[in-house]
Design an enzyme around this catalytic site. Sequence first.
Site, PDB file in Angstrom:
ATOM      1  N   GLU A 323       0.844  -1.195   0.000  1.00  0.00           N
ATOM      2  CA  GLU A 323       0.000   0.000   0.000  1.00  0.00           C
ATOM      3  C   GLU A 323       0.878   1.244   0.000  1.00  0.00           C
ATOM      4  OE1 GLU A 323      -3.500  -1.865   2.895  1.00  0.00           O
ATOM      5  OE2 GLU A 323      -1.900  -0.632   3.743  1.00  0.00           O
ATOM      6  N   CYS A 324       0.657   2.147  -0.949  1.00  0.00           N
ATOM      7  CA  CYS A 324       1.287   3.461  -0.990  1.00  0.00           C
ATOM      8  C   CYS A 324       2.808   3.360  -0.835  1.00  0.00           C
ATOM      9  CB  CYS A 324       0.665   4.378   0.066  1.00  0.00           C
ATOM     10  SG  CYS A 324       0.920   6.139  -0.271  1.00  0.00           S
ATOM     11  N   GLY A 325       3.376   3.737   0.308  1.00  0.00           N
ATOM     12  CA  GLY A 325       4.814   3.644   0.485  1.00  0.00           C
ATOM     13  C   GLY A 325       5.346   2.240   0.291  1.00  0.00           C
ATOM     14  N   SER A 414      -1.131  -0.778  -4.654  1.00  0.00           N
ATOM     15  CA  SER A 414      -1.897   0.424  -4.972  1.00  0.00           C
ATOM     16  C   SER A 414      -1.473   1.540  -4.038  1.00  0.00           C
ATOM     17  CB  SER A 414      -3.401   0.177  -4.828  1.00  0.00           C
ATOM     18  OG  SER A 414      -4.137   1.369  -5.045  1.00  0.00           O
TER      19      SER A 414
END
Length: 436
Positions: A323-325, A414
């Site tokens: 997720e993200c990072g 994502s």
Amino acid sequence: MSRHSCPALLVTAPSSDSGKTTVVAALARYWRNRGKRVRVFKTGPDFIDPIFHEVASGAPAHQLDLGMMGEAACRRHLAQAATEADLILIEGVMGMFDGHYSSADLAARFGVPTLAVIPAAKMAQTFGAIACGLAHYREGVTLFGVVANQVGGPGHAELLKHSLPETIEFCGWLPRDDSLALPDRHLGLVQATEIPDLEAWLDGAAAKLGESCAMPLPAPVVFDPVAEDPALLALGEPLGGRTVAVAEDAAFAFIYRDNLSLLRRLGADLVHFSPLKDPLPACDALYLPGGYPELHREALVANRPLMAQIRAFADAGKPVVAECGGMLYLLEQLADKEGQCTEMTGVLPGRAQMQPRLQGIGMLSAEIGGHSLRGHCFHYSSSDIGLEPIAIATQAGRMRASEPVYRQGSVVASYVHWYFPSAPALVADWFGGRCR
């Protein structure tokens, strides 16, 4: 199931940056230091503020968000807290009435009285007018009291106190003092684990607030218990016997406690490790949450053995959820705002670059494999990823933010920070190696 009651306050304000986090943390530490069991919640999808509240209260802090979690999940959290605590504190989000699911909406839905933090610098009797406006703007919300922030001194505090009607309690004040301001950066406050002498800061803030007032509390609120979701009960423990490695350190710290609880509820054993310094633990699946990999690029790259292990893990078809990072860490390159590149793990084809302005924010949902999975995005990087998305997470309403969801083999990635309990069967498939 029996009903339980507990004093509760939703701490709100006229706007963001009014001092809500400082006041909630100070209140939690004040009452904890007096032997009370305090449970703290944060309105909205914030990851950073709850860690301050966990340190202050000595108990886990969870999110309460009607849009992301749904009403039933929020009610379960409050009802459970009422069985364990002497006081429930809920930190609001933005201004009291701001947003589609505002702090006032949450307070009205669960019958929790509010406590407003009002910045009072360069203000006298107008303080009372603002408090009255918050109290009477809409029906169904009770303003129990106010805390004055950025106060010039005892005399100023007395002016503010006497500007209030008798129906609104004066619940103390904090002075204009730079030492009470929590430092921040591009994604919010600096993380609690990075602040030296945090315990002393909490005790000091609690003492200052407590010295200013007798700290009244409202009458207990009754919270009705809510049964567990039947769909979750029907799932059983599909991750029984599987171990999920969870990255958690200064670079990867944006984790919903409910996500970890769900993985355990599905039968998984969790093992935590630090990508900054540790090898990959023995595991069947890997969870890479968001955080600040851009601030720790050198340390992450220095742990090259872990990068090789993660590449081998993904190549072997083992489940990875990023997720993200966590997704940025899996890319080939991550660049700073000036374009200076650092080689990342190379599990996913593409690169990302940090930007001076916010690139994505909002509550989103994605339809994947017949399931609707909800989450939140908030990022300052842009990315170019050489994969076709399997889904697009979109935002309802006028703002219409959207984020691609990628899958390569057993890797799902994502920018969205997913709220796992919104689609537990899908999450079980992801971590069980049954990607849809």
